[in-house]
Each structure stands twice: as C-alpha cells, then as structure tokens.
Design a protein around this motif. Structure first.
Motif, mmCIF file in Angstrom:
data_model
loop_
_atom_site.group_PDB
_atom_site.id
_atom_site.type_symbol
_atom_site.label_atom_id
_atom_site.label_comp_id
_atom_site.label_asym_id
_atom_site.label_seq_id
_atom_site.Cartn_x
_atom_site.Cartn_y
_atom_site.Cartn_z
ATOM 1 N N VAL A 7 -5.736 -6.794 1.317
ATOM 2 C CA VAL A 7 -5.620 -6.178 3.048
ATOM 3 C C VAL A 7 -4.530 -5.222 2.909
ATOM 4 N N PRO A 8 -3.380 -5.207 2.471
ATOM 5 C CA PRO A 8 -2.300 -3.973 2.361
ATOM 6 C C PRO A 8 -2.656 -2.777 1.747
ATOM 7 N N TRP A 9 -3.545 -2.922 0.956
ATOM 8 C CA TRP A 9 -4.032 -1.669 0.450
ATOM 9 C C TRP A 9 -5.168 -1.182 1.312
ATOM 10 N N ASP A 10 -6.395 -1.820 1.403
ATOM 11 C CA ASP A 10 -7.504 -1.471 2.280
ATOM 12 C C ASP A 10 -8.310 -2.506 2.277
ATOM 13 N N ALA A 11 -8.724 -2.827 3.470
ATOM 14 C CA ALA A 11 -9.808 -3.973 3.768
ATOM 15 C C ALA A 11 -11.194 -3.498 2.947
ATOM 16 N N GLU A 12 -11.396 -2.231 2.648
ATOM 17 C CA GLU A 12 -12.656 -1.704 1.967
ATOM 18 C C GLU A 12 -12.647 -1.569 0.736
ATOM 19 N N ASP A 13 -11.286 -1.772 0.015
ATOM 20 C CA ASP A 13 -11.266 -1.691 -1.524
ATOM 21 C C ASP A 13 -12.164 -2.773 -2.217
ATOM 22 N N SER A 14 -12.696 -2.099 -3.178
ATOM 23 C CA SER A 14 -13.690 -3.009 -3.966
ATOM 24 C C SER A 14 -13.000 -3.329 -5.332
ATOM 25 N N VAL A 15 -13.006 -4.778 -5.660
ATOM 26 C CA VAL A 15 -12.514 -5.125 -6.860
ATOM 27 C C VAL A 15 -13.519 -5.959 -7.577
ATOM 28 N N LEU A 49 -10.777 -4.572 -14.602
ATOM 29 C CA LEU A 49 -11.261 -4.542 -13.194
ATOM 30 C C LEU A 49 -11.305 -3.320 -12.717
ATOM 31 N N LEU A 50 -12.063 -2.949 -11.737
ATOM 32 C CA LEU A 50 -12.231 -1.743 -10.972
ATOM 33 C C LEU A 50 -11.692 -1.976 -9.560
ATOM 34 N N ILE A 51 -11.018 -0.778 -9.216
ATOM 35 C CA ILE A 51 -10.367 -1.001 -7.618
ATOM 36 C C ILE A 51 -10.511 0.540 -7.063
ATOM 37 N N ALA A 52 -11.087 0.670 -5.995
ATOM 38 C CA ALA A 52 -10.898 2.016 -5.212
ATOM 39 C C ALA A 52 -9.666 2.263 -4.578
ATOM 40 N N LEU A 53 -9.034 3.578 -5.108
ATOM 41 C CA LEU A 53 -7.701 3.651 -4.695
ATOM 42 C C LEU A 53 -7.673 5.160 -4.251
ATOM 43 N N ASP A 54 -6.901 5.593 -3.136
ATOM 44 C CA ASP A 54 -6.858 7.210 -2.797
ATOM 45 C C ASP A 54 -5.767 7.808 -3.464
ATOM 46 N N GLY A 55 -6.332 8.214 -4.613
ATOM 47 C CA GLY A 55 -5.383 9.452 -5.485
ATOM 48 C C GLY A 55 -4.194 8.609 -6.337
ATOM 49 N N GLU A 56 -3.660 9.644 -6.662
ATOM 50 C CA GLU A 56 -2.744 9.230 -7.940
ATOM 51 C C GLU A 56 -1.352 8.274 -7.257
ATOM 52 N N ALA A 79 -0.029 4.800 -8.414
ATOM 53 C CA ALA A 79 1.350 4.457 -9.008
ATOM 54 C C ALA A 79 1.862 3.376 -8.303
ATOM 55 N N ALA A 80 1.598 3.363 -6.877
ATOM 56 C CA ALA A 80 2.074 2.106 -5.967
ATOM 57 C C ALA A 80 1.750 0.858 -6.371
ATOM 58 N N LEU A 101 0.521 0.206 -9.279
ATOM 59 C CA LEU A 101 1.041 -0.252 -10.635
ATOM 60 C C LEU A 101 2.450 -0.815 -10.533
ATOM 61 N N LYS A 102 3.390 -0.195 -9.685
ATOM 62 C CA LYS A 102 4.560 -0.569 -9.339
ATOM 63 C C LYS A 102 4.630 -2.149 -8.715
ATOM 64 N N ASP A 103 4.006 -2.295 -7.794
ATOM 65 C CA ASP A 103 3.885 -3.618 -7.160
ATOM 66 C C ASP A 103 3.343 -4.805 -8.102
ATOM 67 N N ALA A 104 2.511 -4.389 -9.220
ATOM 68 C CA ALA A 104 1.821 -5.350 -9.999
ATOM 69 C C ALA A 104 2.963 -5.713 -11.032
ATOM 70 N N VAL A 105 3.584 -4.793 -11.580
ATOM 71 C CA VAL A 105 4.773 -5.133 -12.438
ATOM 72 C C VAL A 105 6.030 -5.717 -11.977
ATOM 73 N N THR A 106 5.995 -5.551 -10.628
ATOM 74 C CA THR A 106 7.113 -6.135 -9.845
ATOM 75 C C THR A 106 6.786 -7.836 -9.550
ATOM 76 N N ALA A 107 5.437 -8.022 -9.565
ATOM 77 C CA ALA A 107 4.802 -9.247 -9.550
ATOM 78 C C ALA A 107 4.664 -10.079 -10.679
ATOM 79 N N GLY A 108 5.152 -9.398 -11.813
ATOM 80 C CA GLY A 108 4.966 -10.183 -12.942
ATOM 81 C C GLY A 108 3.639 -10.064 -13.689
ATOM 82 N N ILE A 109 2.850 -9.091 -13.140
ATOM 83 C CA ILE A 109 1.496 -8.952 -13.756
ATOM 84 C C ILE A 109 1.351 -8.070 -15.153
ATOM 85 N N PRO A 110 0.910 -8.686 -16.112
ATOM 86 C CA PRO A 110 1.049 -7.813 -17.405
ATOM 87 C C PRO A 110 -0.005 -6.705 -17.427
#
Length: 322
Positions: A258-266, A276-283, A287-288, A290-299
């Motif tokens: 939800v914080p990214w976009d309710a219409e994002d497709s994973v 996995l594939l995810i729809a994002l609005d540009g670089e 980058a955001a 990736l930063k949040d994933a690393v902070t959350a401990g996702i390898p």
C-alpha cells in the motif's frame, strides 16, 4: 541551431514531418505520420514490420514523394528542393545494394565522385572512413566477399562520405557482431554530439536505450507516441527483484504494498524462477524499495529493470496488441 540557404536566410535544423501519407495502390504504407527529429540528437524510429518506417525514411531521403503532408530536412523540402536535400543527407538502407563488383575503397570513392568531391579528397575520405568502420584490411577486396555485418559497416561509411548534416539509417545494426554494435552505438552518439540530426530505425530496442535521445513510435503507418528516452526511463515500468529467499521477499513486498502503490503488481516472472516482478515509478522508487528491503533484513541479491525503457513503452502501446 540554423543553417543558411542560398539567398533565403537561415533554415531550421533537424527533421520535421507533418501529416505525411504515402500509399502503394490500396496499401496505405504511411497514413498520417507526425515526427520531429532534433539536430544534435539521435532519434529512434520504432515500430513493427509494415508500420511505415522504411517508406518514411525513403521520403525523407528524397527517393519517394509523399501523397500528402509536408517534410523538411534541415529546412529543405525533399520534394521541391531535392538536390539540396540529398546533398546534406546520408542515407543507409537496410541492405547494402548491388555494388559487389567494386572494392570497398572503390565504393566510397565512387560515392565521393557522385557528390563532386575531388579525386584526392574522395580517396582521403575513403581511407578515413574505412578506418572508422574497421575495414582497412579489406579496403581493396571486392564487396562481394564481405560478410553481412561487414557490408553493413561499409554501408554506414558510404552514408558518411560527404560529411552529411543529417543521417537516415534503416536497421544499421543488422548482422553486426557484438563488438561492431558497440562501435556503432559510440559512433552515432558522437555524430549526434557533433550537431548532426540522426534518425535511426531499429528493432533492437535495448540498444536504442543506450543510443537514442528521443523516440517516435509508429503503428500501421501512423505516429502513436513520441517521448524522450529519459522520460521513458523515469516512467512506471516493471522491475525484477531477486532475493536469497523468494518467499520472504514476496511476504515483505505484500506487507508494504500500500505505501508504494495500490496498483503495483507483484508476480513471479516465467523467465526467472526465484525472482519477482514489481511495477515502480522510475529509478528513485527502485532505490527507495531497495533501501527499505535491506533495512527490513530482506536478503536482496539483485534489482534491475525487467526490460529496456523503450521496449516496455513499445510493449505497453495498445496499438500493438493485435
């Protein structure tokens, strides 16, 4: 930028096509093309087979006359000012042609003579261009012994003999080996940086991402989209994410969806198991994420676009869904 015509003041640089049509009997090859190619830039002309790309290039080169609409090439009309237009245009068709009996050097000096270059200037230019396209060792070999890729390189040299301000290139990368493709990309970038107008048609969209500044998309003889490569890169598109644990990645992506976009497709891509594939609005969004994933401990092990920017724009066009 402008150039000066004989007695008629400055002329606008670049290529402009407005409402251009061209038919062959009942076949409407070009049925309403609007296009602008800037001087000092490389513009990609993109579309499926039969979309009118080659017909448009032939009209810009002064080799076909449009049925309707208007064309200008560096301010000249190819129909009414054909000689002046051809003098400033370098045209490279998708096939080399029928000069197989001439050597590579003779091909270039013959073209130089056609453009009224002196024998010495044509010979000097031929040597320079043969070196540029890495054909010096084959300079005195008949063109018939050249491979498809070597003929493509000679065709590019032929288009450059008279130092044109406008280049029209139809599938220039066809048959080229990987090293030659890199050389072509660097050369076209340099030619654009020198202030020339470069309009290139190609089906190799990933290469156009690195080669072009702007893109015009054709479908069924019409212009259906136009944008800069920078804008295409920043637009919403699909990214491929891979982690050591695909299940942990999927669970985390779902939790923050939800914080990214309710219409994002994973979704898991068929061509990359474990990713996995995810729809994002540009670089910036990538980058955001990736930063949040690393902070959350996702390898996370990789994050990259699932395809080129122009490729994804092209595939998103409803016009091409037949």
């Amino acid at each position: 930028m402008s150039i000066t015509g004989a007695g008629d003041g400055p002329r606008a640089r670049g290529i402009v096509a407005t409402g251009v049509h061209r038919s062959f009997g009942s076949v409407h090859a070009v049925a309403g093309v609007d296009l602008t190619a800037r001087a000092g830039a490389v513009t990609a002309l993109i579309g499926p087979n039969g979309s009118g790309k080659t017909t448009l290039l032939l009209m810009l080169a002064g080799l076909l006359v449009p049925d309707a609409g208007h064309l200008t090439v560096d301010g000249y009309d190819p129909v009414t000012e054909g000689y002046a237009t051809r003098a400033l245009v370098g045209w490279m068709p998708d096939a080399f042609g029928t000069w197989d009996s001439l050597t590579a050097r003779e091909v270039l000096t013959t073209v130089g003579a056609a453009y009224r270059m002196s024998r010495a200037d044509a010979a000097s230019r031929a040597s320079e261009l043969l070196d540029t396209v890495h054909l010096t060792e084959l300079a005195d070999s008949p063109a018939r012994v050249l491979s498809r890729g070597q003929k493509q390189r000679l065709g590019l040299a032929r288009a450059l003999v008279h130092d044109p301000s406008v280049l029209l290139l139809d599938e220039p990368a066809g048959g080229l080996d990987p090293r030659s493709r890199v050389d072509l990309r660097l050369l076209l970038r340099r030619l654009g940086a020198e202030g020339r107008t470069v309009l290139v048609s190609s089906h190799v969209l990933t290469e156009l991402d690195e080669m072009a500044d702007d893109a015009v998309f054709l479908s069924r003889g019409r212009t259906v989209a136009a944008e800069t490569v920078q804008a295409a890169s920043a637009a919403r598109r699909t990214w491929r994410v891979r982690a050591l644990s695909a299940s942990a990645l999927a669970a985390w992506l779902t939790s923050v969806r939800v914080p990214w976009d309710a219409e994002d497709s994973v979704a898991p891509p068929a061509d990359a198991p474990g990713a996995l594939l995810i729809a994002l609005d540009g670089e910036a969004s990538a980058a955001a994420l990736l930063k949040d994933a690393v902070t959350a401990g996702i390898p996370v092990t990789s994050l990259a676009p699932a395809g080129g920017a122009l490729e994804q724009t092209y595939l998103s066009l409803e016009e091409e869904r037949r």
